[in-house]
Design a protein around this motif. Structure first.
Motif, PDB file in Angstrom:
ATOM      1  N   UNK A   1     -12.285  -6.519 -16.323  1.00  0.00           N
ATOM      2  CA  UNK A   1     -11.057  -6.308 -15.552  1.00  0.00           C
ATOM      3  C   UNK A   1     -11.300  -5.590 -14.225  1.00  0.00           C
ATOM      4  N   UNK A   2     -12.527  -5.173 -13.967  1.00  0.00           N
ATOM      5  CA  UNK A   2     -12.830  -4.495 -12.706  1.00  0.00           C
ATOM      6  C   UNK A   2     -13.928  -5.261 -11.982  1.00  0.00           C
ATOM      7  N   UNK A   3     -14.183  -4.893 -10.746  1.00  0.00           N
ATOM      8  CA  UNK A   3     -15.199  -5.555  -9.936  1.00  0.00           C
ATOM      9  C   UNK A   3     -16.601  -5.185 -10.393  1.00  0.00           C
ATOM     10  N   UNK A   4     -16.747  -4.097 -11.080  1.00  0.00           N
ATOM     11  CA  UNK A   4     -18.049  -3.664 -11.574  1.00  0.00           C
ATOM     12  C   UNK A   4     -17.908  -2.367 -12.337  1.00  0.00           C
ATOM     13  N   UNK A   5     -19.013  -1.908 -12.900  1.00  0.00           N
ATOM     14  CA  UNK A   5     -18.968  -0.712 -13.744  1.00  0.00           C
ATOM     15  C   UNK A   5     -18.505   0.523 -12.975  1.00  0.00           C
ATOM     16  N   UNK A   6     -18.731   0.541 -11.655  1.00  0.00           N
ATOM     17  CA  UNK A   6     -18.321   1.706 -10.864  1.00  0.00           C
ATOM     18  C   UNK A   6     -16.806   1.856 -10.822  1.00  0.00           C
ATOM     19  N   UNK A   7     -16.077   0.766 -11.132  1.00  0.00           N
ATOM     20  CA  UNK A   7     -14.621   0.783 -11.014  1.00  0.00           C
ATOM     21  C   UNK A   7     -13.932   0.661 -12.369  1.00  0.00           C
ATOM     22  N   UNK A   8     -14.693   0.838 -13.465  1.00  0.00           N
ATOM     23  CA  UNK A   8     -14.102   0.768 -14.806  1.00  0.00           C
ATOM     24  C   UNK A   8     -13.252   2.009 -15.070  1.00  0.00           C
ATOM     25  N   UNK A   9     -12.024   1.780 -15.464  1.00  0.00           N
ATOM     26  CA  UNK A   9     -11.106   2.862 -15.827  1.00  0.00           C
ATOM     27  C   UNK A   9     -10.994   2.918 -17.348  1.00  0.00           C
ATOM     28  N   UNK A  10     -11.162   4.119 -17.898  1.00  0.00           N
ATOM     29  CA  UNK A  10     -10.951   4.337 -19.330  1.00  0.00           C
ATOM     30  C   UNK A  10      -9.580   4.967 -19.522  1.00  0.00           C
ATOM     31  N   UNK A  11      -8.742   4.309 -20.313  1.00  0.00           N
ATOM     32  CA  UNK A  11      -7.377   4.802 -20.537  1.00  0.00           C
ATOM     33  C   UNK A  11      -7.327   5.564 -21.853  1.00  0.00           C
ATOM     34  N   UNK A  12      -7.094   6.860 -21.769  1.00  0.00           N
ATOM     35  CA  UNK A  12      -7.024   7.711 -22.959  1.00  0.00           C
ATOM     36  C   UNK A  12      -5.601   7.655 -23.507  1.00  0.00           C
ATOM     37  N   UNK A  13      -5.413   6.885 -24.561  1.00  0.00           N
ATOM     38  CA  UNK A  13      -4.075   6.695 -25.139  1.00  0.00           C
ATOM     39  C   UNK A  13      -3.709   7.781 -26.139  1.00  0.00           C
ATOM     40  N   UNK A  14      -4.613   8.751 -26.342  1.00  0.00           N
ATOM     41  CA  UNK A  14      -4.300   9.819 -27.296  1.00  0.00           C
ATOM     42  C   UNK A  14      -3.392  10.877 -26.679  1.00  0.00           C
ATOM     43  N   UNK A  15      -3.171  10.799 -25.386  1.00  0.00           N
ATOM     44  CA  UNK A  15      -2.288  11.753 -24.715  1.00  0.00           C
ATOM     45  C   UNK A  15      -0.956  11.091 -24.425  1.00  0.00           C
ATOM     46  N   UNK A  16       0.050  11.883 -24.176  1.00  0.00           N
ATOM     47  CA  UNK A  16       1.383  11.365 -23.824  1.00  0.00           C
ATOM     48  C   UNK A  16       1.815  11.951 -22.480  1.00  0.00           C
ATOM     49  N   UNK A  17       1.938  11.107 -21.426  1.00  0.00           N
ATOM     50  CA  UNK A  17       1.572   9.690 -21.411  1.00  0.00           C
ATOM     51  C   UNK A  17       0.065   9.532 -21.366  1.00  0.00           C
ATOM     52  N   UNK A  18      -0.441   8.304 -21.584  1.00  0.00           N
ATOM     53  CA  UNK A  18      -1.885   8.066 -21.493  1.00  0.00           C
ATOM     54  C   UNK A  18      -2.415   8.433 -20.107  1.00  0.00           C
TER      55      UNK A  18
END
Length: 761
Positions: free
Chosen positions: A49-66
């Protein structure tokens, strides 16, 4: 494999090339957001979903809001914002760029120290210029070491506190955007665009300034600009009472750092040849910067969307907002639009442009406007010419009035032996001020080498302007030099007032400045120890003459090695009396705006604005150090503590390590007793308390005795007694307690011209 949906979109666009539709910001099939934050491509959440590993976003869904996180240099950092005000920037929490140090207020020893730095050299990110390095502390020197590409840059600022500061005070940072600014308990250094590596540091100035530390702790940290405390940029100094994190952990806004990002490490001319080129249709490439490779993509003019997505940017239908004026039709075209006036009307048809005007009316308006514009331009030109003529006439009148008044106030006249030259004579002497005759340039004007009708070679200074400041300095120099007759003071031969720009005529000195002879010596004519001692003696004699023997005492106020010139026989001449002052006989000091040159400036004068004869003594002491050490008064090549030559020298002589700082030629040629005597004399001249310094008459007498001892050497017993007496005096001065006052004054560096008395051959 291309999906069916992608094929449908492709054919729809092919059928109607000007059709516009909402442009997606994220890659199709990928999450558009993480929690409350939009994630625009080339950033993306999830695999592919990103142009490369440098632009990978990790979404932490354990928080509210993520919350979204980005891995940079192996550290997971919370992303606060992506491209809300500029699509080339992201804003992240970076709680690690804090440098702190605490001291024991009794012993001065460091009780705690912690610091860090940020290294982005192996990433697609750099620090944005929308960051500050902020220093909070009293009498602390905050430093920032940065790298952009392979180049290292250093900057610094000073947090200075009043003696009366207490824990309830508020520190205020200067908000001028420049480094080297002095703030009340706080200062800032801007971070340059493209910074890949940054380290912060602190230096305690209390020992250098001989002050008592007011608070135990000091901090330096990096944060984005303008996010808190606008516009005062102030901090409660009570935070300097506590060690490390408490204040900063409670203020998350202090941990926000802005980063720039880029694609790859090649510029546009190289990247567009590669299969990985990221800029899509209807977009163009922009180099990230000259010092660092990489590029960004922008939609072309008239297009909108995400230039990194496969479909590229889409055309904007400008006609939807009706940009055309009445009596005009709009037509949308690729990347733009056109407006055409109805029949019988002329113009570009655009709102904000000429619109559409009836043909006859358009002709009449055009003719009238053209005629009015011509008349207005002629009137403005005439008025400007008259104003300049009147202003120059008034300045010339003021100049003559000042000179006439001074002529009436002095019994022998202002000019004395100074000649009033004819303008034509000086034009002929310089071949009508030919560029080939220029031998120097400066803040006040240009200096020409000339030859008078009798064959005398002279230096002619032609002032650039005749404003009030230069008028005062022009008159001041004419008056002072006209009353001085000393072999070691430059001679003013005359002046010319009958030209648009006043002219000063000096004797011509071909061998440059003492500064050049010390720091850039000619191999065929090095400065020997005997020459250095003779130069110091002659300069001291000239200053003693100005202070004690001239008809009216004169304080030079800008003694430095660049204002000491050498004639054809290498005899020194003191020059540049533009900011000098005549002193009444019963006056002990002058209260003035602080002027001078850093490195030579008397610290007592800097604090009090009161200039005394002992201020000239301090500046002369720095010149003595240059002759002894061969080093510059201010040098960034020395350590931070020793960048000021005076402090550097006093540290060495205080440690009984004088040989380590002396110039090699001085060590080789100078007699040990002579060198020690001159070094001790320099130390006395550099005493922070002016009343403890010797007078210039005493300095000249001591130096003359050293010169005479070379001709008539004294016996060993006399030298030993002299050394004992000098040593006793040094002990007496070193035991004196002193401190600077808390007043802070602006210091204006002397606006000396390139010297009119020397050749640049």
């Amino acid at each position: 494999m291309i999906s069916l949906l992608h094929l449908i979109i492709f054919f729809l666009v092919a059928l109607d090339p000007l059709a516009s539709s909402p442009s997606p910001t994220h890659k199709p099939g990928c999450p558009a957001r993480c929690g409350n934050m939009m994630i625009p491509y080339p950033f993306g959440v999830g695999s592919g979903c990103s142009l490369g590993s440098s632009f990978n976003i990790t979404c932490n869904t354990s928080t509210t809001p993520p919350k979204p996180y980005l891995n940079i240099s192996g550290v997971n950092l919370e992303v606060v914002e992506i491209g809300s005000d500029d699509p080339t920037r992201i804003r992240i929490w970076y709680p690690y760029l804090l440098y702190g140090v605490c001291y024991d207020l009794t012993s001065g020893n460091v009780t705690w120290e912690d610091g860090s730095y940020i290294d982005l050299s192996e990433t697609q990110y750099t620090l944005s210029e929308n960051n500050w390095q902020t220093t909070i502390g009293c009498d602390d020197f905050g430093t920032a070491s940065t790298y952009r590409g392979r180049e290292e840059y250093r900057d610094a600022c000073v947090g200075y506190c009043s003696i009366s500061a207490n824990r309830s005070n508020v520190g205020v940072c200067p908000n001028n955007g420049y480094s080297n600014s002095v703030g009340e308990g706080c200062c800032r250094v801007p971070i340059a665009k493209g910074t890949q590596l940054l380290g912060v540091g602190l230096l305690d100035l209390t020992k250098i300034l001989n002050r008592t530390r007011l608070f135990p702790c000091s901090y330096a940290f990096v944060k984005e600009k303008g996010s808190i405390n606008e516009p005062a940029y102030s901090y409660n100094l009570s935070i300097l009472q506590q060690r490390s994190g408490a204040f900063f952990e409670k203020n998350e806004a202090l941990q926000v750092v802005r980063l720039d990002w880029r694609i790859g490490d090649q510029n546009c001319s190289q990247a567009h040849r590669n299969s990985t080129y990221a800029c899509q249709a209807n977009s163009h490439c922009v180099d990230f910067g000259a010092e660092i490779g990489g590029y960004l993509c922008n939609c072309s003019k008239g297009y909108i969307g995400n230039p990194y997505l496969y479909q590229g940017c889409t055309d904007i239908n400008e006609c939807d907002d009706n940009p055309c004026a009445p009596h005009a039709k709009c037509k949308n075209i690729h990347g733009s639009f056109s407006c055409s006036c109805d029949s019988g009307y002329n113009g570009d048809g655009k709102k904000g442009g000429s619109g559409c005007t009836s043909s006859m009316k358009f002709v009449l308006i055009g003719l009238g406007s053209a005629l009015g514009l011509v008349l207005l331009l002629l009137l403005c030109y005439w008025l400007l010419k008259m104003l300049k003529k009147r202003k120059y006439k008034k300045l010339k009148e003021d100049l003559f009035k000042h000179l006439l008044l001074l002529h009436q106030q002095t019994g022998q006249g202002t000019f004395g032996k100074t000649k009033l030259f004819n303008a034509k004579e000086l034009e002929k002497a310089t071949d009508h001020f030919n560029k080939s005759r220029i031998c120097g340039r400066g803040g006040q004007g240009i200096v020409y080498k000339g030859m008078l009708s009798d064959g005398t070679i002279v230096a002619i200074k032609k002032l650039n302007k005749v404003d009030e400041n230069q008028l005062e300095q022009f008159i001041n120099e004419v008056v002072i030099l006209s009353q001085i007759n000393h072999k070691n003071v430059v001679r003013l031969l005359g002046c010319c007032l009958a030209t648009q720009d006043p002219l000063l005529v000096y004797e011509f000195l071909p061998n440059g400045t003492l500064f050049d002879s010390i720091h850039d010596p000619k191999p065929e004519f090095p400065l020997t120890w005997n020459m250095r001692l003779k130069i110091a003696t002659d300069v001291a004699g000239a200053l003693a003459y100005l202070h004690f023997a001239s008809s009216v005492p004169i304080y030079h106020r800008d003694i430095k090695s660049t204002n000491i010139l050498l004639d054809e026989k290498y005899v020194v001449k003191v020059s540049d009396f533009g900011i000098s002052k005549l002193v009444e006989v019963d006056q002990t000091h002058l209260t003035t705006v602080v002027k001078g040159t850093f490195g030579y400036l008397d610290p007592e004068y800097y604090q009090t604005s009161q200039y005394t004869e002992k201020s000239d003594v301090y500046s002369f002491g720095v010149v003595l150090l240059e002759l002894l050490t061969g080093q510059r008064p201010i040098s960034m090549e020395r350590t931070e503590v020793g960048r000021n030559l005076a402090s550097h020298f006093l540290a060495y002589i205080g440690a009984d390590n004088l040989d380590a700082i002396l110039d090699a030629r001085v060590l080789e040629e100078g007699g040990k007793d002579e060198v020690i005597a001159v070094a001790r004399l320099a130390r006395r001249c550099l005493n922070v308390r002016g009343q403890m310094r010797p007078t210039m008459k005493e300095v000249a007498t001591e130096l003359e005795s050293l010169v005479m001892s070379q001709i008539h050497p004294a016996n060993d017993m006399e030298l030993e007694e002299e050394a004992i007496v000098s040593e006793a005096k040094d002990m007496e001065f070193s035991d004196i307690e002193y401190s600077w006052t808390s007043n802070v004054h602006g210091v204006a560096t002397s606006s000396s011209d390139a010297h009119p008395l020397m050749s640049n051959d």
